[in-house]
Structures are given as C-alpha cells and as structure tokens.
Design a protein around this motif. Structure first.
Motif, mmCIF file in Angstrom:
data_model
loop_
_atom_site.group_PDB
_atom_site.id
_atom_site.type_symbol
_atom_site.label_atom_id
_atom_site.label_comp_id
_atom_site.label_asym_id
_atom_site.label_seq_id
_atom_site.Cartn_x
_atom_site.Cartn_y
_atom_site.Cartn_z
ATOM 1 N N ASP A 131 0.769 -1.176 -0.092
ATOM 2 C CA ASP A 131 0.197 0.145 -0.418
ATOM 3 C C ASP A 131 0.915 1.167 -0.250
ATOM 4 O O ASP A 131 0.335 2.299 -0.787
ATOM 5 N N MET A 132 1.882 0.401 1.024
ATOM 6 C CA MET A 132 2.675 2.729 0.474
ATOM 7 C C MET A 132 3.529 2.322 -0.519
ATOM 8 O O MET A 132 3.075 3.880 -1.286
ATOM 9 N N HIS A 134 2.506 2.142 -3.234
ATOM 10 C CA HIS A 134 1.812 2.438 -4.687
ATOM 11 C C HIS A 134 1.409 4.158 -4.357
ATOM 12 O O HIS A 134 1.531 4.645 -5.258
ATOM 13 N N ASP A 135 1.694 4.415 -3.271
ATOM 14 C CA ASP A 135 1.157 5.742 -2.970
ATOM 15 C C ASP A 135 2.711 6.813 -1.879
ATOM 16 O O ASP A 135 2.307 6.955 -1.018
ATOM 17 N N SER A 136 4.167 5.817 -2.524
ATOM 18 C CA SER A 136 4.950 6.724 -1.841
ATOM 19 C C SER A 136 4.937 8.530 -1.113
ATOM 20 O O SER A 136 5.139 9.293 -2.437
ATOM 21 N N PRO A 137 4.915 8.213 -0.165
ATOM 22 C CA PRO A 137 5.116 9.834 0.045
ATOM 23 C C PRO A 137 6.221 11.063 -0.057
ATOM 24 O O PRO A 137 6.888 11.774 -0.446
ATOM 25 N N TYR A 140 9.693 8.665 -6.482
ATOM 26 C CA TYR A 140 10.963 8.081 -6.795
ATOM 27 C C TYR A 140 11.777 8.453 -7.671
ATOM 28 O O TYR A 140 11.378 9.291 -7.400
ATOM 29 N N ALA A 161 7.458 2.307 -8.887
ATOM 30 C CA ALA A 161 6.831 1.501 -8.132
ATOM 31 C C ALA A 161 6.553 0.019 -8.111
ATOM 32 O O ALA A 161 5.928 -1.325 -7.513
#
Ligand code: GLY
Length: 426
Positions: A131-132, A134-137, A140, A161
């Motif tokens: 989950d993390m 897929h929505d990296s704070p 990349y 991702a």
C-alpha cells in the motif's frame, strides 16, 4: 601476540597483511583464509559461521586476539563466545552488531539519537508495505531494504512502483533472503555524493580512518548491477577534507558510539558509516559493524601504526588518546572479478601473472576468491583479487594499480577502468 583473523576475502587478506607487518605480532592464523592469505599465515579450515568452533580453536592455540572480518559471526555473537573464554575480540558484541544486522533498528536508532538519515518506514506485513509504495510520500526512486543480513544483496533502488512491488514480494513473499526479509524497510532515496567513513572505537573514544570511496556498480560509469564493491581509493580528500571528517565525527560517529553505549550496546571494533553528502550536510545511508571491503584494501596499507597493538588496544578498551598516524600516500584498489559476477560465475579458472608483482613494493595483490588446485592458483569466488597500487598522488596510485593489472590474467576476468575517477567530478 598471536592473532586469529576470521574470514577469507580481500578485506581479511589486508588485515592479515597488516598484522604480519606489526612488530607486536608473532604469528597470524586465519580461518578459513584463501590462497593468498595461506602464503603469509596459517589457515584453519573453519567457516566464519562456526563461531563456537572458532572460539575454541582460538582458546586451544592460546591466541591473544581475534580480529573478526565479516559481519555474520559478529551478528551471531562471536564476541560474546570469545569473551566467555577470556579471548579478546576486535569486533562488537551481538547487541552492538545489530546496527548492521537490522536496518529497521539502525534507522530507528538514528531517529532516537538525532543522527541525520533519510525518512523511512519499516513493515512486517506485506500488504501494508505494498500500500505504501503504491502511494509513496517521497515519490520515486525509492529504496527497499531487507531488514537483516543479506550478503550485500538486500538493497534495491526502485525507479517506479512496479520495481518496488517486485522488491517487496521478493523479500516478503518469495523469501529470497530467508528470515532477513521478514521485515522490510522502505526509505526515501537521497541524492548526493557517496563516501565511506569508518572509525575505530573502544566503546568510548572514536578514531576516524581516512575517508574513502567505493564503486558499487559492476560497470564503468556506475552502470550495471550492484556488487559488493568493484574498487576503492583513499584518502578521498577531494570529496571530504579533514575538517569535514571532523564534522562527521562530531555529528555522526561520536553520537552513534555514545547512543549505542547509552542503550547498553557498547561497540568495540570498527564502525562503518556509508554517507551521502547532500546540500544539507552528511546523511547516513547505512552502518556496518566491520571494515568495508574493498575500502579496507585501500585504507589499511596507509596506516602508519603497529596494527596489532592498535586493534588489541581497541579490543581491551584502551584506544590511543591521539589521532591515528597515516603515511603521506594514496592507495587505489581495483577488484578483478570473475565472468558473470555479481550474478552466477564459474570457479576453477587458472590465474597467472602474479609472480613478477611479488617483489614490487608499490603494489599489493590481495586475494579474495582464490584457492590452490593441483598446484595451480585458481578462482574460487566472484571477487577474485584486489590489486592495490600506492603512490604519492591518487593518479600515481591508479596508474600503478592498472599497470599491475595488465600483467594478470584469468579467463573471463573483468574490472572497472574508472576507479578513482569520481574524485574528479565532485
Ligand atoms: N564496500 C561496501 C561494504 O563493505 O559493505
């Protein structure tokens, strides 16, 4: 003193070499060693993981000091086993070796002690990790690390991702690293210039070694897959001068040693800080609880100390109260690797060309993956040899190393031709 060195790579050859040049040292043993080490020390056929067998052999031979090269026996507690037999050990206890043995521990330790490092999250549940990413704070690229020891293969820099999902699944679902991948650390990618700073410590005093730079990718121009290290040079003073080393000592190395002591994890040995130099200052990428390899092969020959006495002092809690003394020289170490390394490679190729190099005092050929078969020197590992050239300048040291390499041959031999060149672009 009689000293046992644990391990059998280029780093351990450098350790054995320096110990055999120490006035304080009478006899050097090495377990298991390699063909080059066997030329200068008595090798025992005991694997580094057999920590009880090693400790008992050291005790039976009345060894005065054990110097542990690789991380695995330290993380398994060899220092404690030796301590129970009253054999001094250069290398931290298991409690302190966790600084390398668990990436999640190291990151939260740095957070607790205000030591600069990148943002991170640790996961024991694969779903939460996926989950993390897929929505990296942090966007990349992203860095995925197996928490435990993974023989240098547990860190993946993921451009997107898809790559991050693959890295997490490899560690947590496919168990590529065994239990070492049960926990995964997801880390912000830090840009900058990478440098290695190691320091000797007896648990209180911190004595920085010369800064160095490793070259981790297999191919020139930092291309290709990650390896254990394809070459190193020291001192890396064009990247990090003596004043900056002092800053790193005060902001990173000393707080690390003090923080470990405060948590009842006294660290006696060599602390390795892999740093990224950023616009905002130095940031710790990773700690190791042992000498870097190949960094050791470029740094140890520059020490102007009785190496045995120095390491024994560290083991006994009596590090020198003065800075370390260094030769006014440069060293460059170039790794000669087997065809296919860091992937699958073949063993058993005959190595030629070393004999004429024996008499040169500006070249040291450290053996890593070598053995003797039917009277011939043959390859037994991925990193086969480390050729260290010395000189009054980095250019001189590099020219000497590459000149020596031109005489060495084995089928499939490959090496980087740009070691030390990163010193120029900074
Ligand atoms: N040269 C990197 C390491 O020893 O981990």
């Amino acid at each position: 003193m009689d000293v046992l060195v644990v391990g059998g790579g280029g780093r351990e050859h450098a350790l054995v070499w320096a110990l055999t040049h120490s006035a304080s040292v009478e006899k050097v043993y090495c377990a298991p060693g390699n063909a080059g080490i066997a030329d200068i020390a008595e090798c025992w056929d005991i694997k580094p993981g057999a920590i009880h067998a090693l400790a008992h052999a050291a005790d039976e031979h009345a060894v005065d000091l054990v110097v542990v090269g690789p991380e695995a026996p330290l993380a398994s507690g060899i220092a404690e086993v030796l301590d129970s037999l009253s054999v001094p050990c250069f290398g931290p206890s298991r409690a302190a070796a966790i600084i390398e043995g668990s990436k999640a521990f190291a990151k939260s330790f740095m957070q607790r002690h205000g030591i600069p490092t990148g943002s991170f999250e640790a996961f024991t549940e694969v779903g939460a990790a996926l989950d993390m990413v897929h929505d990296s704070p942090w966007g990349y690229p992203l860095v995925i690390k197996a928490d435990g020891l993974a023989a240098g293969k547990g860190v993946v820099i993921c451009p997107d991702a898809e790559a991050a999902v693959a890295a997490i699944n490899a560690a947590m679902v496919d168990n590529r690293f065994g239990a070492a991948g049960d926990t995964v650390v997801v880390e912000q990618f830090i840009r900058g210039t990478e440098v290695t700073i190691m320091a000797l410590s007896d648990g209180e005093r911190v004595l920085p070694l010369l800064p160095s730079q490793d070259h981790k990718q297999a191919l020139d121009g930092d291309e290709g897959p990650n390896t254990g290290g394809m070459g190193a040079y020291a001192p890396a003073h064009s990247v990090i001068d003596a004043k900056f080393v002092q800053r790193v000592t005060e902001q990173i190395l000393e707080p690390t040693i003090q923080g470990l002591a405060a948590e009842d994890r006294r660290f006696a040995g060599v602390l390795y800080a892999g740093l990224m130099l950023t616009e905002d200052g130095p940031v710790v990428l990773e700690y190791n609880c042992r000498f870097g390899d190949p960094e050791a092969q470029a740094i140890i020959p520059l020490l102007d100390e009785d190496f045995g006495e120095l390491l024994a002092g560290i083991a006994e809690g009596a590090a020198p109260t003065r800075p370390l003394r260094w030769l006014d020289k440069h060293c460059a170490c170039v790794i000669l690797a087997a065809e296919g390394y860091p992937g699958k490679y073949r063993r058993g190729h005959t190595i030629t060309g070393l004999e004429p190099l024996r008499d040169r005092d500006d070249v040291i050929v450290f053996h890593a993956g070598t053995g003797n078969e039917h009277g011939s020197l043959v390859t037994t590992g991925g990193r086969v040899l480390g050729v260290t050239g010395t000189g009054s300048s980095l250019d001189g040291a590099l020219a000497t190393a590459y000149d020596a390499i031109a005489q060495i041959e084995f089928p499939g031999m490959h090496f980087r031709r740009d070691i030390g060149r990163r010193a120029e672009v900074v």
